[in-house]
Design an enzyme around this catalytic site. Structure first.
Site, PDB file in Angstrom:
ATOM      1  N   ASP A 108       0.903  -1.235  -0.076  1.00 47.64           N
ATOM      2  CA  ASP A 108      -0.051  -0.092  -0.117  1.00 47.64           C
ATOM      3  C   ASP A 108       0.707   1.316  -0.041  1.00 47.64           C
ATOM      4  O   ASP A 108       0.583   2.065  -0.804  1.00 47.64           O
ATOM      5  CB  ASP A 108      -0.836   0.123   1.421  1.00 47.64           C
ATOM      6  N   ARG A 189       0.439   4.533  17.624  1.00 48.41           N
ATOM      7  CA  ARG A 189      -0.016   5.423  16.486  1.00 48.41           C
ATOM      8  C   ARG A 189       0.395   6.973  16.809  1.00 48.41           C
ATOM      9  O   ARG A 189       0.968   7.450  15.983  1.00 48.41           O
ATOM     10  CB  ARG A 189      -1.289   5.420  16.062  1.00 48.41           C
ATOM     11  N   ASP A 218      -7.972   0.746  12.664  1.00 54.57           N
ATOM     12  CA  ASP A 218      -6.649   0.183  12.375  1.00 54.57           C
ATOM     13  C   ASP A 218      -6.579  -0.581  11.028  1.00 54.57           C
ATOM     14  O   ASP A 218      -5.712  -0.999  10.597  1.00 54.57           O
ATOM     15  CB  ASP A 218      -6.275  -0.984  13.356  1.00 54.57           C
ATOM     16  N   SER A 280      -3.033 -10.369   8.525  1.00 49.28           N
ATOM     17  CA  SER A 280      -2.520  -8.967   8.639  1.00 49.28           C
ATOM     18  C   SER A 280      -1.983  -8.852  10.129  1.00 49.28           C
ATOM     19  O   SER A 280      -2.827  -9.250  11.134  1.00 49.28           O
ATOM     20  CB  SER A 280      -3.871  -8.429   8.600  1.00 49.28           C
TER      21      SER A 280
END
Length: 504
Positions: A108, A189, A218, A280
């Site tokens: 990504d 984060r 998330d 993931s």
């Protein structure tokens, strides 16, 4: 203090090239990040490399142009299509000078690099934070970033800051989301986003970008893990509202992994993953999360080969291991008497706890946007620390204080989970937690055995426990006869109600 590693350097110009390219990877490295501006030879632009015309814009003119449409992040529109020129005949969405991209090296973020250059006519500075995800995830990032078209890769070691300034305050507060989740991704984060704001200032960027979608706090479209939309952007807003925020997943036509792979091939970007990925994952020094594949059905038991930080409890050592965790004012400082830095202490507990199968959590949680999501988390060191910290508080906090702390811990966890780390409310609650844990100093002895953490002892110089009072033997301070009057007074409301019901 975070260590800064700058790999290559960005130019003070934007070079837009019209025409065909024979070697795109070579082109990105040599042309979009030149060191000087004096001639085609200094720029490395040769007839053998390109066919067409090179158009050079110096930084002064670019900055001047950008000043006319600086957009505050809080008010910026994802649909803003201010036009300030073309790149290869394509109309720009908005002209930006330089963008700092949260970069993982995955599919990504790799395709976002050329997309930003193509749609915003900007230089792209890739930023990667080392929050303890492992050296293997940092290997080869420079080459990947350059191959994707970035002009610079910045890597910051944030492990100590992450643990001392983000993990330990949550530990002290007792913050656990929905009874189970120890907030591993939620805490990581804001420290990453804070560092991105710092890097943007260092390199003179006017925008930041990430690879998140709005699907969940998330969930990135491709693999759910690299970065978090809400948590990132709230931090940007809080720390520098003048930065523009570019979220490609809200703007582009790429709808999934296969589209991204096709885009990467079209732009000569090396594809870092295959079309199929089992799980993931998101890893940092605090935890490792697993999502996707068979876990999407909450009825399915996780496969044992999924776990990476902890052994199967059945395969753990047959002998228990004892640990003594030293704590000062609510924060851990030592293991078995050995003082360690925050990051080193957590890393060592991860090793010890993982060996005993400690810290596996399987849960269905409520995402910020309302959907439910199933995840499996491995938090060996964190599970040990939470057990120790909570147990020591049983000695040092009175009943009313402990109850208020537990109530506030729920709200504290909600704020962290929702990305509101820099919210004044969380900061005020943190000041309260710091104040009431000033006396939480001492040690807790734990027994680790086949996935379980048991408390075997606790001691504190500030203990409110008095053996001479708590003993079953009669003492001078507590007289059993005092209980009669207390019970009559304490039970008075119940007696009055019963008398009313019976007409007495």
């Amino acid at each position: 203090m975070a260590q800064l590693q700058a790999i290559s350097s960005c130019s003070s110009t934007n070079l837009l090239f019209h025409g065909t390219k024979r070697d795109s990877a070579h082109t990105y490295d040599r042309v979009h990040c030149p060191r000087k501006m004096t001639s085609n030879q200094e720029l490395g632009v040769k007839a053998s490399d390109f066919h067409g015309h090179a158009i050079v814009q110096n930084r002064a003119s670019s900055v001047s142009a950008c000043k006319n449409h600086v957009v505050r992040a809080v008010l910026s529109s994802d649909k803003d299509t201010t036009t300030s020129g073309d790149v290869d005949g394509k109309r720009l969405r908005k002209k930006l000078n330089k963008v700092v991209l949260a970069y993982s090296g995955g599919l990504d973020t790799s395709v976002i690099v050329p997309w930003l250059r193509e749609n915003y006519g900007c230089e792209v500075v890739c930023f990667t934070a080392d929050v303890g995800q492992g050296l293997q995830e940092l290997e080869g990032l420079e080459q990947k970033a350059k191959a994707s078209g970035a002009c610079q890769l910045v890597v910051k070691d944030l492990k100590e800051e992450f643990v001392s300034d983000f993990i330990f305050p949550c530990l002290r507060a007792g913050a656990i989301y929905e009874r189970k989740y120890l907030l591993g991704t939620s805490m990581a984060r804001p420290v990453i986003a804070k560092a991105m704001v710092d890097v943007a200032k260092e390199v003179g960027a006017d925008a930041v970008s990430h690879g998140c979608t709005g699907k969940g706090n998330d969930q990135a479209m491709l693999n759910h893990q690299p970065f978090v939309l809400v948590r990132f952007e709230l931090t940007f807003f809080a720390l520098n509202p003048e930065l523009s925020v570019v979220a490609p997943w809200r703007e582009w036509e790429i709808t999934g992994r296969e589209d991204a792979i096709e885009y990467a091939k079209k732009h000569n970007v090396p594809v870092p993953v295959t079309k199929k990925s089992i799980y993931s994952r998101d890893r940092n020094l605090w935890h490792l999360s697993h999502e996707g594949d068979i876990l999407e059905d909450p009825a399915n038991e996780p496969m044992e080969d999924m776990y990476m930080m902890s052994v199967d409890p059945k395969e753990a050592p047959n002998q228990p291991e004892y640990l003594k965790i030293g704590i000062v004012e609510g924060l851990p400082v030592s293991i078995n008497g050995k003082k360690l830095s925050p990051a080193s202490l957590l890393a060592e507990l991860n090793e010890i706890g993982g060996k005993h199968g400690i810290g596996r959590i399987d849960m269905v949680e409520n995402r910020l946007v309302g959907m439910k999501s199933r995840g499996v988390y491995e938090t060996p060191g964190g599970t040990i620390l939470f057990a120790a910290a909570r147990e020591l508080e049983s000695l040092t906090l009175d009943r009313e204080t402990m109850q208020i702390k537990d109530v506030l811990a729920l709200k504290y966890a909600d704020l962290v989970y929702a990305g509101r780390w820099f919210d004044p409310l969380r900061e005020s609650m943190d000041a309260f937690m710091k104040e009431i844990t000033k006396t939480t100093t001492g040690s807790v002895t734990l027994k680790l055995y086949k996935g379980c953490v048991s408390v075997t002892g606790r001691e504190s110089p500030n203990s409110l426990y008095r053996q001479d009072i708590s003993s079953f033997e009669s003492g001078d301070i507590y007289d059993q006869a005092d209980a009669a009057g207390f019970i009559r007074l304490y039970g008075l409301p119940m007696r009055v109600r019963a008398m009313l019901e019976k007409g007495l």
